[in-house]
Design an enzyme around this catalytic site. Sequence first.
Site, mmCIF file in Angstrom:
data_model
loop_
_atom_site.group_PDB
_atom_site.id
_atom_site.type_symbol
_atom_site.label_atom_id
_atom_site.label_comp_id
_atom_site.label_asym_id
_atom_site.label_seq_id
_atom_site.Cartn_x
_atom_site.Cartn_y
_atom_site.Cartn_z
ATOM 1 N N ARG A 257 -25.481 108.334 -196.679
ATOM 2 C CA ARG A 257 -26.343 107.327 -196.741
ATOM 3 C C ARG A 257 -27.088 107.703 -198.144
ATOM 4 N NH1 ARG A 257 -28.296 106.876 -191.870
ATOM 5 N NH2 ARG A 257 -26.596 105.443 -191.253
ATOM 6 N N CYS B 49 -31.342 103.304 -184.250
ATOM 7 C CA CYS B 49 -31.747 104.692 -184.565
ATOM 8 C C CYS B 49 -33.250 105.022 -184.340
ATOM 9 C CB CYS B 49 -31.184 104.940 -185.999
ATOM 10 S SG CYS B 49 -31.474 106.623 -186.604
ATOM 11 N N CYS C 177 -33.509 101.341 -187.948
ATOM 12 C CA CYS C 177 -33.983 102.727 -187.780
ATOM 13 C C CYS C 177 -35.709 102.743 -187.550
ATOM 14 C CB CYS C 177 -33.522 103.609 -188.896
ATOM 15 S SG CYS C 177 -34.324 105.270 -188.498
ATOM 16 N N CYS D 99 -44.405 114.652 -197.922
ATOM 17 C CA CYS D 99 -44.493 113.618 -197.179
ATOM 18 C C CYS D 99 -46.056 112.858 -197.303
ATOM 19 C CB CYS D 99 -44.324 113.765 -195.580
ATOM 20 S SG CYS D 99 -44.338 112.432 -194.550
ATOM 21 N N CYS E 219 -45.330 118.753 -193.885
ATOM 22 C CA CYS E 219 -44.079 118.670 -194.854
ATOM 23 C C CYS E 219 -44.639 118.178 -196.121
ATOM 24 C CB CYS E 219 -43.463 117.585 -194.191
ATOM 25 S SG CYS E 219 -42.825 118.116 -192.457
ATOM 26 N N CYS F 211 -49.968 112.462 -189.552
ATOM 27 C CA CYS F 211 -49.037 113.233 -188.949
ATOM 28 C C CYS F 211 -49.603 114.941 -188.866
ATOM 29 C CB CYS F 211 -47.690 113.294 -189.545
ATOM 30 S SG CYS F 211 -46.539 114.386 -188.673
ATOM 31 N N CYS G 80 -27.893 111.828 -186.903
ATOM 32 C CA CYS G 80 -28.008 111.400 -188.153
ATOM 33 C C CYS G 80 -28.894 112.498 -189.019
ATOM 34 C CB CYS G 80 -28.665 110.077 -188.557
ATOM 35 S SG CYS G 80 -29.446 109.551 -190.158
HETATM 36 N N1 SAM Z 1 -41.514 112.538 -188.520
HETATM 37 C C1 SAM Z 1 -40.152 112.431 -188.368
HETATM 38 C C2 SAM Z 1 -39.439 113.747 -188.871
HETATM 39 O O1 SAM Z 1 -40.037 114.496 -189.647
HETATM 40 O O2 SAM Z 1 -38.098 114.143 -188.569
HETATM 41 C C3 SAM Z 1 -39.311 111.221 -188.949
HETATM 42 C C4 SAM Z 1 -39.871 110.802 -190.075
HETATM 43 S S1 SAM Z 1 -39.717 111.540 -191.780
HETATM 44 C C5 SAM Z 1 -40.723 110.788 -192.869
HETATM 45 C C6 SAM Z 1 -37.863 111.300 -192.016
HETATM 46 C C7 SAM Z 1 -37.454 111.883 -193.349
HETATM 47 O O3 SAM Z 1 -37.907 111.157 -194.563
HETATM 48 C C8 SAM Z 1 -37.723 113.305 -193.570
HETATM 49 O O4 SAM Z 1 -37.050 114.488 -192.852
HETATM 50 C C9 SAM Z 1 -37.298 113.293 -195.172
HETATM 51 O O5 SAM Z 1 -35.849 113.607 -195.263
HETATM 52 C C10 SAM Z 1 -37.569 111.890 -195.628
HETATM 53 N N2 SAM Z 1 -38.689 111.742 -196.690
HETATM 54 C C11 SAM Z 1 -39.880 111.902 -196.176
HETATM 55 N N3 SAM Z 1 -40.851 111.841 -197.313
HETATM 56 C C12 SAM Z 1 -39.980 111.563 -198.386
HETATM 57 C C13 SAM Z 1 -40.338 111.464 -199.662
HETATM 58 N N4 SAM Z 1 -41.534 111.356 -200.259
HETATM 59 N N5 SAM Z 1 -39.018 111.257 -200.623
HETATM 60 C C14 SAM Z 1 -37.909 111.019 -199.963
HETATM 61 N N6 SAM Z 1 -37.778 111.426 -198.843
HETATM 62 C C15 SAM Z 1 -38.846 111.575 -197.834
HETATM 63 C C1 DTB Z 2 -34.151 109.537 -193.991
HETATM 64 O O1 DTB Z 2 -33.345 110.419 -194.293
HETATM 65 N N1 DTB Z 2 -34.840 108.826 -194.923
HETATM 66 C C2 DTB Z 2 -35.362 107.713 -194.292
HETATM 67 C C3 DTB Z 2 -35.209 108.032 -192.763
HETATM 68 N N2 DTB Z 2 -34.431 108.831 -192.525
HETATM 69 C C4 DTB Z 2 -36.272 107.837 -191.807
HETATM 70 C C5 DTB Z 2 -36.908 107.874 -194.562
HETATM 71 C C6 DTB Z 2 -37.280 107.824 -196.110
HETATM 72 C C7 DTB Z 2 -38.737 107.992 -196.423
HETATM 73 C C8 DTB Z 2 -39.314 107.823 -197.697
HETATM 74 C C9 DTB Z 2 -40.586 107.995 -197.991
HETATM 75 C C10 DTB Z 2 -41.356 107.142 -197.457
HETATM 76 O O2 DTB Z 2 -41.094 105.710 -197.098
HETATM 77 O O3 DTB Z 2 -42.733 107.387 -196.974
HETATM 78 FE FE1 SF4 Z 3 -44.785 114.179 -190.124
HETATM 79 FE FE2 SF4 Z 3 -43.818 113.282 -192.595
HETATM 80 FE FE3 SF4 Z 3 -43.128 115.887 -191.693
HETATM 81 FE FE4 SF4 Z 3 -42.103 113.602 -190.471
HETATM 82 S S1 SF4 Z 3 -41.626 114.128 -192.497
HETATM 83 S S2 SF4 Z 3 -43.073 115.676 -189.495
HETATM 84 S S3 SF4 Z 3 -43.753 111.961 -190.496
HETATM 85 S S4 SF4 Z 3 -45.230 115.166 -192.214
#
Ligand code: SAM
Ligand code: DTB
Ligand code: SF4
Length: 320
Positions: A259, A127, A94, A57, A54, A50, A187
Amino acid sequence: MFRHDFASLRALYDRPLFDLIGEARAVYLQHWPQNEVQLCTLLSIKTGGCSEDCSYCAQSAHYDTGLQKETLLPLPQILATAERARANGSTRFCMGAAWRGVTEKDAKFQTVLETVREVSKLGMEVCVTLGSLTPEAARQLREAGVTAYNHNLDTSPDFYPQIVTTHTFQDRLDTIDSVQKAGMAVCCGGIIGLGETEDDRLKMLAVLCGFDPAPESVPINCLMPMEGTPLAEQPPVDIFQLVRLIAVTRIALPKARVRLSAGRSLLTREGQALCFYAGANSIFYGDKLLTAANPGTDADHALLKELNLGITEPTPLVAS
Ligand code: SAM
Ligand code: DTB
Ligand code: SF4
């Protein structure tokens, strides 16, 4: 209805714990008398690589997290996973993609639309979480059968730039506006444990309380520290802080599904039970989140059974 602002949320949050969760329980029973938990299955349809930074992530290309980058999964594979999810009792499916966002002009977006059309025939809530959307892309997703769009605020407006620099908090709000104008449910929630203060969490919640219509669901994620990311060494979230936040969310947004999202595998069964008591009524279900681990399905069934909590039957939100 009274709309909570930061000060009123903070006043709730600071009440004695048992008073707070007692009130949250009363609000919960008034709006959700079935005493059930909704099971949602997550699938990463496009993993890693990506462009966004963030800092929590594993899928960001800015960090060396050891994650294997993948291309968009083929439709039959996604459909088969969705069918299994439904057979296992999930009422919501989702699909997440590690993209900055999509526009209606992307070829890959057309594949996503086709996938949504097929998945939506299965009768689950559908979703997607694809990053930022143009108003036209939002309209097309809604038309294809998406019932809810996940796009988190993640933290307070003030703290956001310390967590992400490649897009802004306002960009997130603009996408949410497009989602609402297209008629999809929103959501939207956040992550705790990023190094933010408890005030930051409540400031995020205050922004959610200003949404019109109110968010249909509010995911509360606890950071799962990811190797190679700047937040890899963050300490775990305190369970009572999590419970307080869930309780305040339940009171402030009584009709929302709250959730209990990422990070359940780091919680004890007792901790999760307190979260359900405080008003959480939905979980991600299945061994994997997007890339990270989740409790096993057997453990989740056993826990819900011990707590005498039912499982929500499918009642898909019909995209009208
Ligand atoms: N890329 C899209 C975005 O950023 O909206 C969708 C996927 S992103 C992984 C969805 C959500 O997962 C993020 O907004 C964050 O709240 C959660 N998330 C991602 N990495 C995480 C982590 N290491 N621990 C907990 N929550 C995480
Ligand atoms: C949300 O709030 N949590 C989910 C979903 N929306 C997409 C994602 C959690 C991701 C947790 C870290 C991972 O699996 O990499
Ligand atoms: Fe990309 Fe992860 Fe950020 Fe979603 S949360 S925009 S997958 S870096």
